[in-house]
Design a protein around this motif. Structure first.
Motif, PDB file in Angstrom:
ATOM      1  N   THR A  91     -14.738  46.079 -10.914  1.00 21.39           N
ATOM      2  CA  THR A  91     -13.883  44.931 -10.620  1.00 21.39           C
ATOM      3  C   THR A  91     -13.386  44.340 -11.926  1.00 21.39           C
ATOM      4  OG1 THR A  91     -15.199  44.440  -8.651  1.00 21.39           O
ATOM      5  CG2 THR A  91     -13.764  42.694  -9.470  1.00 21.39           C
ATOM      6  N   THR A  92     -12.135  43.896 -11.935  1.00 20.50           N
ATOM      7  CA  THR A  92     -11.554  43.247 -13.102  1.00 20.50           C
ATOM      8  C   THR A  92     -11.090  41.850 -12.725  1.00 20.50           C
ATOM      9  OG1 THR A  92     -10.819  45.331 -14.100  1.00 20.50           O
ATOM     10  CG2 THR A  92      -9.724  43.331 -14.837  1.00 20.50           C
ATOM     11  N   ILE A  93     -11.426  40.886 -13.547  1.00 22.60           N
ATOM     12  CA  ILE A  93     -10.923  39.531 -13.343  1.00 22.60           C
ATOM     13  C   ILE A  93      -9.962  39.205 -14.481  1.00 22.60           C
ATOM     14  CG2 ILE A  93     -12.971  38.779 -12.100  1.00 22.60           C
ATOM     15  CD1 ILE A  93     -13.833  37.264 -14.592  1.00 22.60           C
ATOM     16  N   PHE A  94      -8.943  38.422 -14.154  1.00 21.11           N
ATOM     17  CA  PHE A  94      -7.930  38.007 -15.111  1.00 21.11           C
ATOM     18  C   PHE A  94      -7.873  36.482 -15.105  1.00 21.11           C
ATOM     19  CE2 PHE A  94      -6.678  41.903 -12.964  1.00 21.11           C
ATOM     20  CZ  PHE A  94      -6.395  42.771 -13.999  1.00 21.11           C
ATOM     21  N   PHE A  95      -7.817  35.876 -16.283  1.00 17.66           N
ATOM     22  CA  PHE A  95      -7.656  34.419 -16.314  1.00 17.66           C
ATOM     23  C   PHE A  95      -7.000  34.019 -17.623  1.00 17.66           C
ATOM     24  CE2 PHE A  95     -11.853  35.503 -17.862  1.00 17.66           C
ATOM     25  CZ  PHE A  95     -12.022  34.751 -19.018  1.00 17.66           C
ATOM     26  N   THR A  96      -6.241  32.956 -17.587  1.00 18.29           N
ATOM     27  CA  THR A  96      -5.535  32.475 -18.765  1.00 18.29           C
ATOM     28  C   THR A  96      -6.425  31.517 -19.561  1.00 18.29           C
ATOM     29  OG1 THR A  96      -4.588  30.583 -17.602  1.00 18.29           O
ATOM     30  CG2 THR A  96      -3.326  32.649 -17.567  1.00 18.29           C
ATOM     31  N   GLU A  97      -6.040  31.301 -20.814  1.00 18.64           N
ATOM     32  CA  GLU A  97      -6.765  30.335 -21.632  1.00 18.64           C
ATOM     33  C   GLU A  97      -6.673  28.944 -21.028  1.00 18.64           C
ATOM     34  OE1 GLU A  97      -4.992  30.872 -25.515  1.00 18.64           O
ATOM     35  OE2 GLU A  97      -6.752  32.008 -26.187  1.00 18.64           O
ATOM     36  N   ASP A  98      -5.506  28.589 -20.512  1.00 17.59           N
ATOM     37  CA  ASP A  98      -5.328  27.263 -19.919  1.00 17.59           C
ATOM     38  C   ASP A  98      -6.261  27.056 -18.744  1.00 17.59           C
ATOM     39  OD1 ASP A  98      -3.397  26.608 -21.749  1.00 17.59           O
ATOM     40  OD2 ASP A  98      -1.701  27.055 -20.427  1.00 17.59           O
ATOM     41  N   PHE A  99      -6.439  28.115 -17.939  1.00 20.00           N
ATOM     42  CA  PHE A  99      -7.327  27.996 -16.784  1.00 20.00           C
ATOM     43  C   PHE A  99      -8.754  27.714 -17.234  1.00 20.00           C
ATOM     44  CE2 PHE A  99     -10.178  29.880 -13.568  1.00 20.00           C
ATOM     45  CZ  PHE A  99      -9.770  29.161 -12.463  1.00 20.00           C
ATOM     46  N   LEU A 100      -9.233  28.458 -18.242  1.00 22.06           N
ATOM     47  CA  LEU A 100     -10.597  28.250 -18.720  1.00 22.06           C
ATOM     48  C   LEU A 100     -10.745  26.922 -19.442  1.00 22.06           C
ATOM     49  CD1 LEU A 100     -13.437  29.373 -19.019  1.00 22.06           C
ATOM     50  CD2 LEU A 100     -12.698  30.540 -21.101  1.00 22.06           C
ATOM     51  N   TYR A 101      -9.759  26.573 -20.270  1.00 22.19           N
ATOM     52  CA  TYR A 101      -9.843  25.329 -21.031  1.00 22.19           C
ATOM     53  C   TYR A 101      -9.802  24.095 -20.131  1.00 22.19           C
ATOM     54  CZ  TYR A 101      -9.758  26.883 -25.888  1.00 22.19           C
ATOM     55  OH  TYR A 101     -10.094  27.408 -27.105  1.00 22.19           O
ATOM     56  N   SER A 102      -9.332  24.248 -18.910  1.00 23.89           N
ATOM     57  CA  SER A 102      -9.306  23.101 -17.996  1.00 23.89           C
ATOM     58  C   SER A 102     -10.707  22.589 -17.691  1.00 23.89           C
ATOM     59  CB  SER A 102      -8.589  23.479 -16.692  1.00 23.89           C
ATOM     60  OG  SER A 102      -9.317  24.460 -15.973  1.00 23.89           O
ATOM     61  N   ALA A 103     -11.713  23.414 -17.942  1.00 23.91           N
ATOM     62  CA  ALA A 103     -13.098  22.997 -17.725  1.00 23.91           C
ATOM     63  C   ALA A 103     -13.763  22.514 -19.010  1.00 23.91           C
ATOM     64  CB  ALA A 103     -13.909  24.152 -17.144  1.00 23.91           C
ATOM     65  N   TYR A 104     -13.109  22.755 -20.157  1.00 23.63           N
ATOM     66  CA  TYR A 104     -13.703  22.407 -21.450  1.00 23.63           C
ATOM     67  C   TYR A 104     -12.676  21.721 -22.336  1.00 23.63           C
ATOM     68  CZ  TYR A 104     -17.213  25.790 -19.939  1.00 23.63           C
ATOM     69  OH  TYR A 104     -18.167  26.453 -19.224  1.00 23.63           O
ATOM     70  N   LYS A 105     -12.143  20.628 -21.867  1.00 24.36           N
ATOM     71  CA  LYS A 105     -11.058  19.965 -22.574  1.00 24.36           C
ATOM     72  C   LYS A 105     -11.478  19.441 -23.937  1.00 24.36           C
ATOM     73  CE  LYS A 105      -8.673  18.670 -18.308  1.00 24.36           C
ATOM     74  NZ  LYS A 105      -8.179  17.575 -17.462  1.00 24.36           N
ATOM     75  N   SER A 106     -12.742  19.093 -24.114  1.00 25.48           N
ATOM     76  CA  SER A 106     -13.195  18.510 -25.378  1.00 25.48           C
ATOM     77  C   SER A 106     -14.154  19.422 -26.132  1.00 25.48           C
ATOM     78  CB  SER A 106     -13.891  17.162 -25.111  1.00 25.48           C
ATOM     79  OG  SER A 106     -15.018  17.359 -24.276  1.00 25.48           O
ATOM     80  N   GLU A 107     -14.255  20.696 -25.725  1.00 23.16           N
ATOM     81  CA  GLU A 107     -15.174  21.621 -26.364  1.00 23.16           C
ATOM     82  C   GLU A 107     -14.439  22.868 -26.841  1.00 23.16           C
ATOM     83  OE1 GLU A 107     -19.197  22.087 -24.462  1.00 23.16           O
ATOM     84  OE2 GLU A 107     -18.159  21.187 -22.771  1.00 23.16           O
ATOM     85  N   ASN A 108     -15.020  23.518 -27.840  1.00 21.44           N
ATOM     86  CA  ASN A 108     -14.503  24.791 -28.324  1.00 21.44           C
ATOM     87  C   ASN A 108     -15.207  25.902 -27.566  1.00 21.44           C
ATOM     88  OD1 ASN A 108     -13.873  27.165 -29.719  1.00 21.44           O
ATOM     89  ND2 ASN A 108     -13.758  26.100 -31.684  1.00 21.44           N
ATOM     90  N   ILE A 109     -14.489  26.606 -26.702  1.00 20.90           N
ATOM     91  CA  ILE A 109     -15.138  27.621 -25.878  1.00 20.90           C
ATOM     92  C   ILE A 109     -15.630  28.800 -26.696  1.00 20.90           C
ATOM     93  CG2 ILE A 109     -13.877  27.021 -23.783  1.00 20.90           C
ATOM     94  CD1 ILE A 109     -12.076  29.442 -24.281  1.00 20.90           C
ATOM     95  N   LEU A 110     -15.058  29.005 -27.897  1.00 16.46           N
ATOM     96  CA  LEU A 110     -15.522  30.103 -28.733  1.00 16.46           C
ATOM     97  C   LEU A 110     -16.914  29.822 -29.283  1.00 16.46           C
ATOM     98  CD1 LEU A 110     -12.313  31.098 -30.715  1.00 16.46           C
ATOM     99  CD2 LEU A 110     -13.167  31.977 -28.542  1.00 16.46           C
ATOM    100  N   LEU A 111     -17.240  28.545 -29.470  1.00 15.05           N
ATOM    101  CA  LEU A 111     -18.586  28.185 -29.892  1.00 15.05           C
ATOM    102  C   LEU A 111     -19.560  28.261 -28.732  1.00 15.05           C
ATOM    103  CD1 LEU A 111     -17.850  25.113 -32.209  1.00 15.05           C
ATOM    104  CD2 LEU A 111     -18.254  27.490 -32.869  1.00 15.05           C
ATOM    105  N   LYS A 112     -19.059  28.039 -27.542  1.00 13.53           N
ATOM    106  CA  LYS A 112     -19.920  28.075 -26.361  1.00 13.53           C
ATOM    107  C   LYS A 112     -20.183  29.504 -25.903  1.00 13.53           C
ATOM    108  CE  LYS A 112     -19.676  24.870 -23.301  1.00 13.53           C
ATOM    109  NZ  LYS A 112     -21.104  24.428 -23.166  1.00 13.53           N
ATOM    110  N   TYR A 113     -19.147  30.356 -25.932  1.00 15.02           N
ATOM    111  CA  TYR A 113     -19.281  31.727 -25.447  1.00 15.02           C
ATOM    112  C   TYR A 113     -18.961  32.711 -26.563  1.00 15.02           C
ATOM    113  CZ  TYR A 113     -18.958  29.359 -20.922  1.00 15.02           C
ATOM    114  OH  TYR A 113     -19.151  28.532 -19.856  1.00 15.02           O
ATOM    115  N   ASN A 114     -19.990  33.330 -27.135  1.00 18.98           N
ATOM    116  CA  ASN A 114     -19.769  34.299 -28.206  1.00 18.98           C
ATOM    117  C   ASN A 114     -18.888  35.453 -27.765  1.00 18.98           C
ATOM    118  OD1 ASN A 114     -21.338  32.870 -30.004  1.00 18.98           O
ATOM    119  ND2 ASN A 114     -23.208  33.979 -29.509  1.00 18.98           N
ATOM    120  N   LEU A 115     -19.013  35.834 -26.501  1.00 19.57           N
ATOM    121  CA  LEU A 115     -18.283  37.002 -26.022  1.00 19.57           C
ATOM    122  C   LEU A 115     -16.774  36.801 -26.028  1.00 19.57           C
ATOM    123  CD1 LEU A 115     -18.529  37.250 -22.129  1.00 19.57           C
ATOM    124  CD2 LEU A 115     -19.086  35.211 -23.399  1.00 19.57           C
ATOM    125  N   LEU A 116     -16.291  35.571 -26.120  1.00 19.20           N
ATOM    126  CA  LEU A 116     -14.854  35.302 -26.175  1.00 19.20           C
ATOM    127  C   LEU A 116     -14.354  35.130 -27.604  1.00 19.20           C
ATOM    128  CD1 LEU A 116     -14.373  32.827 -23.181  1.00 19.20           C
ATOM    129  CD2 LEU A 116     -14.120  35.314 -23.217  1.00 19.20           C
TER     130      LEU A 116
END
Length: 226
Positions: A91-116
């Motif tokens: 299975t493949t999932i697709f998502f945009t940066e905007d979609f993911l950032y909508s949950a982390y407006k004040s955080e750096n997701i690269l610091l939270k998730y090494n895999l990204l």
């Protein structure tokens, strides 16, 4: 079309109203990507969970072996190409940066998730046996939610919450995710040589960085590093 040309894909190609989609390897969009065997540049993240099968894929100029219980992650604007896939199910999932950032407006997701983090030069992760049930369950739940009408109550929020859980699970259970320094140098040396040859041939044509990157089947960011 030249084998070095890069085909652009937008998440809107999946006919989704917002920045998320789930597709089986047998779906029309994924099948077209598999059959094309040409370089692809997308404006979204792609996370593929390979349950069985084998083959070879290329991401930013490096080839990786496809094997069971592996997750592949392609970042937005990275160039990827599928060379061979045999009896692959997943299975493949697709998502945009905007979609993911909508949950982390004040955080750096690269610091939270090494895999990204694009500093990881190995965009594939072997999943530990003990984690397979959890990973498979989350992909299944994402697929199940995607089968619901888009008008379902909190449909987008459920997708986002499940995606967060999946990223946490992958980040927690992945193995063999380290940078491979020797391979980085091999890649850069080879890429630099190919880049120099193109410069010699097309210097007077005033090609853009994007044109050179497209001819080399890599992203501008990868080419800029060398």
């Amino acid at each position: 079309m030249s084998s070095n040309e890069v085909t652009k894909y937008l998440l809107s190609d999946t006919n989704k109203d917002y920045g998320f989609a789930v597709l089986d390897q047998s779906s029309a969009v994924v099948e077209n990507m598999l059959k094309a065997k040409k370089a692809i540049r997308a404006d979204f993240y792609k996370i593929s969970w390979i349950r069985q099968g084998e083959g070879t894929v290329e991401i930013e100029g490096i080839r990786y072996e496809v094997r069971p219980n592996t997750i592949f992650i392609v970042q937005p604007n990275q160039v990827s190409r599928i060379h061979v896939l045999n009896n692959v199910q997943g299975t493949t999932i697709f998502f945009t940066e905007d979609f993911l950032y909508s949950a982390y407006k004040s955080e750096n997701i690269l610091l939270k998730y090494n895999l990204l983090d694009k500093s990881y030069l190995k965009p594939h992760f072997q999943i530990e046996e003990s984690a397979i049930p959890d990973i498979e369950l989350l992909f299944s739940k994402l697929k199940q939610e995607s089968s619901r009408p888009s008008t379902s109550f909190e449909h987008q929020k459920v997708h986002l919450l499940l995606l967060q859980l999946l990223l946490i699970a992958i980040n927690r259970y992945t193995v063999d995710a380290e940078v491979d320094p020797e391979r980085v140098w091999d890649l850069n040396d080879d890429l630099m040589g190919r880049f120099k040859k193109l410069l010699e041939l097309h210097f007077h044509e005033k090609w853009t960085l994007y044109r050179y990157a497209s001819e080399l089947s890599v992203s501008e960011a990868q080419l800029y590093k060398v």
